[in-house]
Each structure stands twice: as structure tokens, then as C-alpha cells.
Write a protein that holds these residues in place. Structure first.
Motif, mmCIF file in Angstrom:
data_model
loop_
_atom_site.group_PDB
_atom_site.id
_atom_site.type_symbol
_atom_site.label_atom_id
_atom_site.label_comp_id
_atom_site.label_asym_id
_atom_site.label_seq_id
_atom_site.Cartn_x
_atom_site.Cartn_y
_atom_site.Cartn_z
ATOM 1 N N VAL A 150 -8.112 13.581 -6.827
ATOM 2 C CA VAL A 150 -8.860 14.791 -6.473
ATOM 3 C C VAL A 150 -8.888 14.872 -4.956
ATOM 4 N N ALA A 151 -8.734 16.069 -4.392
ATOM 5 C CA ALA A 151 -8.754 16.193 -2.935
ATOM 6 C C ALA A 151 -9.256 17.562 -2.521
ATOM 7 N N THR A 152 -9.857 17.615 -1.333
ATOM 8 C CA THR A 152 -10.127 18.888 -0.662
ATOM 9 C C THR A 152 -9.083 19.072 0.427
ATOM 10 N N ILE A 153 -8.686 20.318 0.646
ATOM 11 C CA ILE A 153 -7.677 20.635 1.647
ATOM 12 C C ILE A 153 -8.074 21.918 2.371
ATOM 13 N N CYS A 154 -7.370 22.199 3.466
ATOM 14 C CA CYS A 154 -7.665 23.397 4.254
ATOM 15 C C CYS A 154 -6.391 23.846 4.945
ATOM 16 N N SER A 155 -6.170 25.129 5.022
ATOM 17 C CA SER A 155 -4.939 25.662 5.613
ATOM 18 C C SER A 155 -4.807 25.313 7.086
ATOM 19 N N HIS A 156 -5.915 25.050 7.773
ATOM 20 C CA HIS A 156 -5.839 24.677 9.186
ATOM 21 C C HIS A 156 -5.275 23.276 9.377
ATOM 22 N N GLU A 157 -5.275 22.477 8.329
ATOM 23 C CA GLU A 157 -4.816 21.092 8.414
ATOM 24 C C GLU A 157 -3.605 20.895 7.496
ATOM 25 N N PRO A 158 -2.447 21.478 7.845
ATOM 26 C CA PRO A 158 -1.288 21.427 6.952
ATOM 27 C C PRO A 158 -0.718 20.024 6.754
ATOM 28 N N VAL A 159 -0.802 19.172 7.771
ATOM 29 C CA VAL A 159 -0.271 17.816 7.613
ATOM 30 C C VAL A 159 -1.157 17.020 6.659
ATOM 31 N N ASP A 160 -2.452 17.164 6.793
ATOM 32 C CA ASP A 160 -3.382 16.525 5.865
ATOM 33 C C ASP A 160 -3.111 16.991 4.442
ATOM 34 N N LEU A 161 -2.878 18.286 4.270
ATOM 35 C CA LEU A 161 -2.577 18.860 2.957
ATOM 36 C C LEU A 161 -1.296 18.243 2.388
ATOM 37 N N ALA A 162 -0.238 18.225 3.194
ATOM 38 C CA ALA A 162 1.048 17.717 2.716
ATOM 39 C C ALA A 162 0.972 16.233 2.380
ATOM 40 N N GLU A 163 0.240 15.472 3.190
ATOM 41 C CA GLU A 163 0.061 14.046 2.924
ATOM 42 C C GLU A 163 -0.583 13.829 1.552
ATOM 43 N N LYS A 164 -1.575 14.637 1.242
ATOM 44 C CA LYS A 164 -2.286 14.478 -0.030
ATOM 45 C C LYS A 164 -1.393 14.839 -1.211
ATOM 46 N N VAL A 165 -0.599 15.883 -1.069
ATOM 47 C CA VAL A 165 0.320 16.251 -2.143
ATOM 48 C C VAL A 165 1.342 15.138 -2.359
ATOM 49 N N GLU A 166 1.864 14.573 -1.292
ATOM 50 C CA GLU A 166 2.839 13.486 -1.417
ATOM 51 C C GLU A 166 2.227 12.269 -2.115
ATOM 52 N N ARG A 167 0.993 11.935 -1.759
ATOM 53 C CA ARG A 167 0.348 10.792 -2.415
ATOM 54 C C ARG A 167 0.167 11.062 -3.906
ATOM 55 N N ALA A 168 -0.214 12.300 -4.226
ATOM 56 C CA ALA A 168 -0.459 12.649 -5.631
ATOM 57 C C ALA A 168 0.821 12.669 -6.449
ATOM 58 N N LYS A 169 1.975 12.920 -5.804
ATOM 59 C CA LYS A 169 3.249 12.958 -6.523
ATOM 60 C C LYS A 169 3.527 11.660 -7.271
ATOM 61 N N ARG A 170 3.007 10.579 -6.774
ATOM 62 C CA ARG A 170 3.289 9.263 -7.342
ATOM 63 C C ARG A 170 2.392 8.922 -8.521
ATOM 64 N N LEU A 171 1.541 9.858 -8.897
ATOM 65 C CA LEU A 171 0.573 9.628 -9.963
ATOM 66 C C LEU A 171 0.871 10.527 -11.162
ATOM 67 N N LYS A 172 0.581 10.038 -12.335
ATOM 68 C CA LYS A 172 0.742 10.827 -13.559
ATOM 69 C C LYS A 172 -0.640 11.176 -14.095
ATOM 70 N N GLY A 173 -0.811 12.413 -14.506
ATOM 71 C CA GLY A 173 -2.095 12.872 -15.003
ATOM 72 C C GLY A 173 -2.608 14.035 -14.185
ATOM 73 N N PRO A 174 -3.878 14.391 -14.314
ATOM 74 C CA PRO A 174 -4.439 15.522 -13.573
ATOM 75 C C PRO A 174 -4.507 15.237 -12.075
#
Length: 313
Positions: free
Chosen positions: A187-211
Motif C-alpha cells: 500500500v502506498a501514497t503518492i503525489c504527482s509532484h514527486e514522480p521519482v518517489d511514485l516510480a520507485e514505489k511502482v517498481e517495488r510493488a512489481k516484485r510482489l504478487k497480490g493486491p
């Protein structure tokens, strides 16, 4: 204080997949569209978007679409149920040998706060409980934006909506904690002003299976009442005042991915927005302003002292 970047050093390193072309009919400065574009570029083109009725429903209107990915509409109450059906169909096709593994699609629910916090919460809770392997992106503009900007259970304290002309008096529902209580993988919060933070979180989540659930602040010039050119500045102030904490929870454990060194007063975020104008004109609502500031301060005071930002009075 920022967490160390694992995948992207700067905004220059972000992918540019061009999965959403220019020219949608959405409002100028829409934070929801910016967030979807950033997240979709990290996910790539092999995505089917399950869109709950809402503001972003207007992005793809038959026969025109700005997306290179697939797109399915659902009612406000059923996007996660729709995601279950699509995921099941994809799995069946693969199990029967009718779809090569390389052609599999990621399933992404796209929903506003009206669907996420209210009408669609039941189907999403059930999908998390079943361990459905899907992505969920809530573009949170803090009201029912597509039907006139009425109050939702996510409308913040003091904000004016079409159904609360003097400002809502209720506290926001904490959907991050409601999701986290079910212990999904991510689970994560993100914001359009912080695109690198957003992309980092998506990349971390890619390695996980489930919601994999993402809650994005969607700055809304039309509903919040500010010039579209200020969209990024309003998003920045939401983060720097501490009103919108950037955090993630992997299997329930929370960490903040950005903690400002010193929080700016919440007034700097509230004042530029028409929906909070009544807090300053014709007379300052000192008690309510203090209540909003105190609530933000109380949140950050829960952090360990060495991680805590300096708080405004």
C-alpha cells in the motif's frame, strides 16, 4: 529526509513509454491524469485499465481514446469485482494454452475517491481478502468531482463542496489504514509532484504478487478553485505542509518515504484554494484553522523523535 532511491536516481531516469497520448478532454491541470500517466509509463503498455465511473471516465470516449492499453468501464461500486473477472479470464486463457505467458496483461483499477472510499469499498475489501493479483490507483480529489463536486467521506475538514457550502465538519476517512488493516502485500501514497518517489514505489510493488494499492492526491483546479498553472505548486504544498504524507506499507509495516525537514504551515496550502476561502474571508476562522493544523501536527508527532519534522506552531 528521503528514502534511498533503488531504481531511479532522478526524473531524467524515468521511463517515457508514451502510453497516453496528448489530447484528452479532461480538465487542464488534472492531478489524476498526471498520476495515471506516470504510473502507466512505469507499468508499460501491457495493462488493462478497469475504470470506475468518475472524472477519468471522460478520458476515453468511444470511438476515441488517448491510451495504448486496454480500457473497461464499470459502475462506481464494482471496479475491483471487474478486475477479478478480467484476471480470472486471463488466467483461464493461459491455463488452456490460448494465451502465451508473454502476452499476459496487468490489471489496473482506476477509481476516484467516491468509488474508493464509499461505493466501491466493499468490492475492493473483498478483492484484498481474496488476494487478487491486481493494481489499484485511487485518484483522490476529495469529492464527487464528476457530478458537481459533492461531499464524499474523503472531503477534508473545512473544505467547501456543492453540498457543504460552509465547509464540511467531518474528518476524512483513513483509507490507507483501512487497506493496511487487511495486510495486502503493498500500500502506498503518492503525489504527482514527486514522480521519482511514485516510480520507485511502482517498481517495488512489481516484485510482489497480490493486491498493490496506491492512493494519489489528485489536485483539482475545477473543484478546488485555483488556476491550472498552480497544480504542481498546490501538490508540492500538500507534501511540504504534511497534509499529504508520502508513505508505504509492505505487508503492513509502514515507512515514510519523504519527511520534510520543517513543515510549512497548513495555511500556505489552504489559502490559494477557493474551497477554503471561507476560512479567511470575510473573517479568519481561527479555531478551525488551528484544528486543521493541530491534526496535521498530531500525525507527525507519532513518528520517532529522530524522524520527526520540525512542526509549525
Amino acid at each position: 529526509m528521503r528514502t534511498k532511491h533503488e531504481f531511479y536516481k532522478s526524473i531524467k531516469d524515468l521511463p517515457h513509454a508514451d502510453v497516453i497520448t496528448p489530447g484528452s478532454p479532461l480538465c487542464a491541470g488534472c492531478g489524476g491524469l498526471t498520476t495515471l500517466r506516470l504510473m502507466h509509463e512505469v507499468l508499460g503498455e501491457k495493462v488493462v485499465v478497469v475504470n470506475a465511473a468518475g472524472c477519468l471516465t471522460l478520458m476515453a470516449v468511444y470511438p476515441h481514446t488517448p491510451l495504448r492499453s486496454s480500457w473497461l468501464y464499470t459502475t462506481m461500486g464494482s471496479p475491483s469485482a471487474g478486475a477479478q473477472g478480467i484476471r480470472d479470464a486471463l488466467d483461464i486463457l493461459q491455463n488452456k494454452g490460448r494465451m502465451p505467458a508473454g502476452e499476459d496483461l496487468q490489471v489496473l483499477v482506476l477509481a476516484g475517491d467516491g468509488s474508493t472510499y464509499d461505493m466501491g469499498l466493499s468490492s475492493t475489501s473483498a478483492a484484498i481478502h481474496r488476494g487478487l493479483d491486481f493494481w489499484y490507483l485511487c485518484y483522490d480529489n476529495e469529492a464527487y468531482g464528476n457530478t458537481g463536486f459533492q461531499t464524499s467521506s474523503d472531503s477534508p475538514l473545512g473544505s467547501q463542496t456543492a453540498t457543504s457550502p460552509l465547509g464540511t465538519l467531518a474528518q476524512k476517512k483513513d483509507i490507507f489504514e483501512l487497506w493496511r488493516s487487511q495486510r495486502p502485500p503493498y500500500v502506498a501514497t503518492i503525489c504527482s509532484h514527486e514522480p521519482v518517489d511514485l516510480a520507485e514505489k511502482v517498481e517495488r510493488a512489481k516484485r510482489l504478487k497480490g493486491p498493490k494499492l496506491f492512493l494519489s492526491l489528485a489536485v483539482c483546479p475545477t473543484g478546488w478553485g485555483f488556476d491550472p498553472e498552480l497544480s504542481d505548486e498546490i501538490a508540492r504544498l500538500a507534501v511540504e505542509t504534511g497534509i499529504w504524507p508520502l508513505k508505504e506499507a509492505a505487508s503492513g509495516e509502514v515507512r515514510h518515504t519523504y519527511v520534510p525537514g520543517r513543515l510549512k504551515p497548513v495555511e500556505e496550502y489552504l489559502r490559494p484554494q477557493r474551497r477554503f476561502r471561507h476560512l479567511f474571508q470575510p473573517a479568519r476562522q481561527e479555531q478551525l484553522l488551528k484544528q486543521i493544523q493541530d491534526k496535521v501536527n498530531a500525525y507527525w508527532q507519532l513518528l520517532p523523535a529522530r524522524q520527526r519534522p520540525a512542526l509549525p506552531a
